[in-house]
Design an enzyme around this catalytic site. Structure first.
Site, short mmCIF file in Angstrom:
data_model
loop_
_atom_site.label_atom_id
_atom_site.label_comp_id
_atom_site.label_asym_id
_atom_site.label_seq_id
_atom_site.Cartn_x
_atom_site.Cartn_y
_atom_site.Cartn_z
N LYS A 128 -11.69 -1.60 8.68
CA LYS A 128 -10.86 -2.37 9.61
C LYS A 128 -11.36 -2.16 11.06
O LYS A 128 -11.86 -3.06 11.69
CB LYS A 128 -9.40 -1.95 9.52
CG LYS A 128 -8.87 -1.76 8.11
CD LYS A 128 -8.64 -3.05 7.39
CE LYS A 128 -7.90 -2.81 6.08
NZ LYS A 128 -7.65 -4.02 5.31
N TRP A 139 0.83 -1.20 0.00
CA TRP A 139 0.00 0.00 0.00
C TRP A 139 0.86 1.25 0.00
O TRP A 139 0.52 2.25 -0.64
CB TRP A 139 -0.96 -0.02 1.19
CG TRP A 139 -1.78 -1.27 1.20
CD1 TRP A 139 -1.77 -2.27 2.13
CD2 TRP A 139 -2.70 -1.71 0.17
NE1 TRP A 139 -2.62 -3.28 1.76
CE2 TRP A 139 -3.20 -2.97 0.57
CE3 TRP A 139 -3.13 -1.15 -1.03
CZ2 TRP A 139 -4.12 -3.68 -0.19
CZ3 TRP A 139 -4.04 -1.86 -1.80
CH2 TRP A 139 -4.53 -3.11 -1.37
N ASP A 178 -1.23 7.09 6.26
CA ASP A 178 -2.28 6.13 5.96
C ASP A 178 -2.43 5.24 7.18
O ASP A 178 -1.57 4.42 7.47
CB ASP A 178 -1.89 5.31 4.72
CG ASP A 178 -2.91 4.22 4.38
OD1 ASP A 178 -3.90 4.06 5.13
OD2 ASP A 178 -2.69 3.51 3.38
#
Length: 356
Positions: free
Chosen positions: A192, A101, A168
């Site tokens: 999440k 990511w 992030d």
């Protein structure tokens, strides 16, 4: 049937949240309409949005310069939206490359300006967090991915830098106490720790915006969303509602300080079993192990398929590792009760005795 849900995302939500959301699907707040049917500009939803934004401020203890936004597009859109708003052509942003990511984020940033990879753990397949690096002072910002879901690593010491810090936090937001005011911009996909897929949280300092020369499409301009309080266009109403319920649940649990202790207990329990069980071994360097995503493999790869089948029979779901690394991954986000971790540990012990 009780299922032990270790999925990496979308992941499990608190039962209380699911119960309240299920009632709202039929009749939201006594209005005689489903939460799926109400106007996003109705007073009822404006109250939901206001409470969600305030809970974020309160739980993260953000100072007044921050604005809290709920946007579309997931963290992957933020890979592009961050440099679109912050990085001018000819300027340079720094990125810490600690996984897939992070790599995707820096790839998007290259479309808007220069990118310097300040540090990377790609040399060992991202199994550790870089320790010794220097952050150049000329960078427009430094981007960090605080938790790496695929590889099971996490930044336990956030770098202290003299440039704006962008993070992030998709997979560990609200899971541990940090000085969130040391960041200039935080973004996180909800699926999440915060809610369902379909909404993205952004907390951004107003003081860093409006400093690029390029024209920004309206829908991608953070300032527009700030002006319209996250309702410039139709927001993902249901996802924001569930996020609000989840944030409310977290506050009722005692906030981040309490949930952090639970997360530490869960992680310690599972890592201890991995280290002591002769069939298993962890894949991340011990000092950098994630407390959200526990990644491990079997010492005898021939047993992996059998263990996955065993887990399925025992109602342990979502345990298969990411296709890039294989093995297993147990995601133990905020809503995961310690009883499910204990159940997984006992199942690992039983499987080891069977093959001992």
């Amino acid at each position: 049937m009780q299922v032990h849900n270790f999925n990496a995302g979308p992941s499990m939500l608190p039962n209380e949240v699911l119960y309240k959301a299920s009632k709202a699907l039929i009749d939201f707040d006594g209005l005689g309409m489903s939460i799926l049917e109400i106007s996003h500009r109705s007073e009822a939803f404006l109250q939901v949005m206001a409470e969600a934004r305030q809970l974020v401020r309160e739980l993260l203890q953000l100072d007044e310069d921050f604005e809290v936004l709920f946007l579309h597009g997931g963290a992957s859109t933020q890979f592009m939206q961050v440099p679109y708003n912050l990085l001018d052509a000819g300027e340079t942003a720094g990125y810490l490359d600690t996984g897939v990511w992070a790599s995707r984020a820096l790839k998007e940033a290259r479309l808007f300006g220069n990118v310097e990879i300040v540090a990377s753990s790609a040399d060992r397949n991202y199994c550790y967090i870089p320790k010794s690096f220097t952050v150049p002072k000329h960078l427009k910002y430094l981007h960090i991915t605080t938790n790496n879901t695929i590889y099971g690593t996490q930044w336990h010491q956030i770098p202290e830098v003299e440039v704006p810090l962008v993070a992030d936090m998709s997979s560990d937001i609200f899971s541990r106490q940090l000085n969130f005011n040391q960041f200039a911009l935080i973004y996180a996909g909800a699926q999440k720790n915060m809610g369902p897929a379909g909404v993205t949280l952004v907390a951004v300092r107003k003081s860093i915006l409006g400093k690029v020369n390029r024209l920004i499409p309206t829908i991608l301009d953070y300032r527009v969303h700030i002006q319209h309080e996250s309702i410039y266009n139709t927001p993902p109403v249901f996802a924001i509602y569930i996020s609000m319920l989840t944030l409310r649940w977290l506050k009722e649990q005692g906030g981040i300080a309490v949930i952090e202790k639970r997360n530490e207990q869960k992680a310690a329990l599972l890592y201890r079993e991995i280290d002591e069980n002769p069939l298993f071994r962890g894949t991340a360097d011990p000092a950098d192990r994630s407390k959200m995503n526990v990644c491990f493999v079997m010492n005898d790869p021939a047993l992996e398929k059998e263990f996955l089948e065993f887990c399925k029979k025992e109602d342990i779901v979502g345990i298969k590792g990411h296709r890039l690394v294989g093995g297993f991954r147990a995601s133990i986000y905020n809503a995961m009760p310690i009883e499910s971790v204990e159940y997984l540990v006992e199942s690992m012990r039983y499987f080891a005795r069977k093959h001992g």
